[in-house]
Write a protein that holds these residues in place. Structure first.
Motif, PDB file in Angstrom:
ATOM      1  N   ILE A  43       0.870  -1.176   0.000  1.00  0.00           N
ATOM      2  CA  ILE A  43       0.000   0.000   0.000  1.00  0.00           C
ATOM      3  C   ILE A  43       0.907   1.225   0.000  1.00  0.00           C
ATOM      4  O   ILE A  43       2.102   1.119   0.279  1.00  0.00           O
ATOM      5  CB  ILE A  43      -0.994   0.011   1.185  1.00  0.00           C
ATOM      6  CG1 ILE A  43      -0.272  -0.033   2.523  1.00  0.00           C
ATOM      7  CG2 ILE A  43      -1.973  -1.142   1.086  1.00  0.00           C
ATOM      8  CD1 ILE A  43      -1.202   0.090   3.722  1.00  0.00           C
ATOM      9  N   SER A  44       0.342   2.356  -0.307  1.00  0.00           N
ATOM     10  CA  SER A  44       1.178   3.548  -0.434  1.00  0.00           C
ATOM     11  C   SER A  44       1.891   3.858   0.883  1.00  0.00           C
ATOM     12  O   SER A  44       1.395   3.549   1.965  1.00  0.00           O
ATOM     13  CB  SER A  44       0.340   4.751  -0.871  1.00  0.00           C
ATOM     14  OG  SER A  44      -0.397   5.279   0.219  1.00  0.00           O
ATOM     15  N   LYS A  45       3.052   4.468   0.763  1.00  0.00           N
ATOM     16  CA  LYS A  45       3.823   4.834   1.953  1.00  0.00           C
ATOM     17  C   LYS A  45       3.016   5.771   2.848  1.00  0.00           C
ATOM     18  O   LYS A  45       3.024   5.640   4.069  1.00  0.00           O
ATOM     19  CB  LYS A  45       5.149   5.461   1.553  1.00  0.00           C
ATOM     20  CG  LYS A  45       6.113   4.474   0.922  1.00  0.00           C
ATOM     21  CD  LYS A  45       7.435   5.136   0.600  1.00  0.00           C
ATOM     22  CE  LYS A  45       8.350   4.220  -0.172  1.00  0.00           C
ATOM     23  NZ  LYS A  45       8.675   2.977   0.456  1.00  0.00           N
ATOM     24  N   ASP A  46       2.292   6.704   2.240  1.00  0.00           N
ATOM     25  CA  ASP A  46       1.516   7.641   3.036  1.00  0.00           C
ATOM     26  C   ASP A  46       0.393   6.926   3.793  1.00  0.00           C
ATOM     27  O   ASP A  46       0.186   7.176   4.982  1.00  0.00           O
ATOM     28  CB  ASP A  46       0.945   8.758   2.166  1.00  0.00           C
ATOM     29  CG  ASP A  46       0.371   9.883   3.007  1.00  0.00           C
ATOM     30  OD1 ASP A  46       1.089  10.415   3.884  1.00  0.00           O
ATOM     31  OD2 ASP A  46      -0.816  10.225   2.807  1.00  0.00           O
ATOM     32  N   ASP A  47      -0.308   6.029   3.114  1.00  0.00           N
ATOM     33  CA  ASP A  47      -1.364   5.278   3.801  1.00  0.00           C
ATOM     34  C   ASP A  47      -0.785   4.443   4.935  1.00  0.00           C
ATOM     35  O   ASP A  47      -1.370   4.364   6.013  1.00  0.00           O
ATOM     36  CB  ASP A  47      -2.116   4.373   2.823  1.00  0.00           C
ATOM     37  CG  ASP A  47      -3.055   5.136   1.902  1.00  0.00           C
ATOM     38  OD1 ASP A  47      -3.292   6.345   2.145  1.00  0.00           O
ATOM     39  OD2 ASP A  47      -3.539   4.533   0.928  1.00  0.00           O
ATOM     40  N   THR A  48       0.356   3.817   4.703  1.00  0.00           N
ATOM     41  CA  THR A  48       1.001   3.017   5.740  1.00  0.00           C
ATOM     42  C   THR A  48       1.310   3.871   6.962  1.00  0.00           C
ATOM     43  O   THR A  48       1.066   3.472   8.102  1.00  0.00           O
ATOM     44  CB  THR A  48       2.290   2.367   5.206  1.00  0.00           C
ATOM     45  OG1 THR A  48       1.964   1.556   4.075  1.00  0.00           O
ATOM     46  CG2 THR A  48       2.970   1.522   6.258  1.00  0.00           C
ATOM     47  N   VAL A  49       1.834   5.063   6.728  1.00  0.00           N
ATOM     48  CA  VAL A  49       2.181   5.970   7.826  1.00  0.00           C
ATOM     49  C   VAL A  49       0.918   6.424   8.566  1.00  0.00           C
ATOM     50  O   VAL A  49       0.898   6.460   9.795  1.00  0.00           O
ATOM     51  CB  VAL A  49       2.999   7.172   7.293  1.00  0.00           C
ATOM     52  CG1 VAL A  49       3.126   8.265   8.332  1.00  0.00           C
ATOM     53  CG2 VAL A  49       4.373   6.702   6.827  1.00  0.00           C
ATOM     54  N   VAL A  50      -0.131   6.731   7.837  1.00  0.00           N
ATOM     55  CA  VAL A  50      -1.381   7.172   8.469  1.00  0.00           C
ATOM     56  C   VAL A  50      -1.966   6.040   9.319  1.00  0.00           C
ATOM     57  O   VAL A  50      -2.317   6.246  10.493  1.00  0.00           O
ATOM     58  CB  VAL A  50      -2.396   7.656   7.411  1.00  0.00           C
ATOM     59  CG1 VAL A  50      -3.781   7.842   8.011  1.00  0.00           C
ATOM     60  CG2 VAL A  50      -1.915   8.964   6.790  1.00  0.00           C
ATOM     61  N   TYR A  51      -2.050   4.836   8.761  1.00  0.00           N
ATOM     62  CA  TYR A  51      -2.616   3.706   9.518  1.00  0.00           C
ATOM     63  C   TYR A  51      -1.785   3.392  10.754  1.00  0.00           C
ATOM     64  O   TYR A  51      -2.325   3.135  11.833  1.00  0.00           O
ATOM     65  CB  TYR A  51      -2.728   2.465   8.641  1.00  0.00           C
ATOM     66  CG  TYR A  51      -3.632   2.617   7.442  1.00  0.00           C
ATOM     67  CD1 TYR A  51      -4.751   3.472   7.453  1.00  0.00           C
ATOM     68  CD2 TYR A  51      -3.375   1.926   6.263  1.00  0.00           C
ATOM     69  CE1 TYR A  51      -5.566   3.611   6.350  1.00  0.00           C
ATOM     70  CE2 TYR A  51      -4.195   2.057   5.153  1.00  0.00           C
ATOM     71  CZ  TYR A  51      -5.282   2.898   5.198  1.00  0.00           C
ATOM     72  OH  TYR A  51      -6.097   3.045   4.105  1.00  0.00           O
TER      73      TYR A  51
END
Length: 129
Positions: A43-51
């Motif tokens: 999954i996108s790096k940004d989504d990973t960081v948000v989750y």
């Protein structure tokens, strides 16, 4: 119940650290945290960081607020979380990605030795009396 005032301080301190780190994932340190996401995460790096930021806020709050009967379980979950994100730290070292002032191989390598300390902190600060 915490076994000692130091255990209480350690548990609440770790919880506060996680809440602040989680807020950082969502705001002021988002880009820095993206450097730790391995390329093999699908999954996108940004989504990973948000989750992971939401997870850290929830874990931190649980460490601080969980009733005494549940603290040991919460500590084990936090320890598992620290273990689960460790591959990101390894990827940051292996791929030579800068982030949080870790701008040399030596600094990135040294950081790897702190993750087991976080695991131990989570477990010791929540172990039953």
């Amino acid at each position: 119940m915490d076994k000692s005032p130091m255990q209480h301080i350690a548990r609440v301190g770790l919880g506060a650290f996680l809440v602040v780190a989680g807020i950082g994932h969502l705001t002021f340190a988002r880009r820095e945290f993206q450097a730790q996401v391995p390329d093999w995460v699908h999954i996108s790096k940004d989504d990973t960081v948000v989750y992971s930021g939401f997870a850290e806020i929830a874990l931190g709050a649980a460490l601080i607020l969980a009733p005494a009967k549940q603290r040991s379980k919460v500590g084990k979950i936090a320890a598992a979380f620290f273990t689960a994100v460790f591959p990101g730290n390894i990827a940051q070292y292996k791929d030579r990605r800068d982030g949080f002032g870790l701008d040399s191989d030596g600094k990135r390598l040294a950081r790897l030795f702190f993750q087991p300390l976080l695991v131990a902190w989570a477990l010791k600060s929540t172990e039953k009396g």
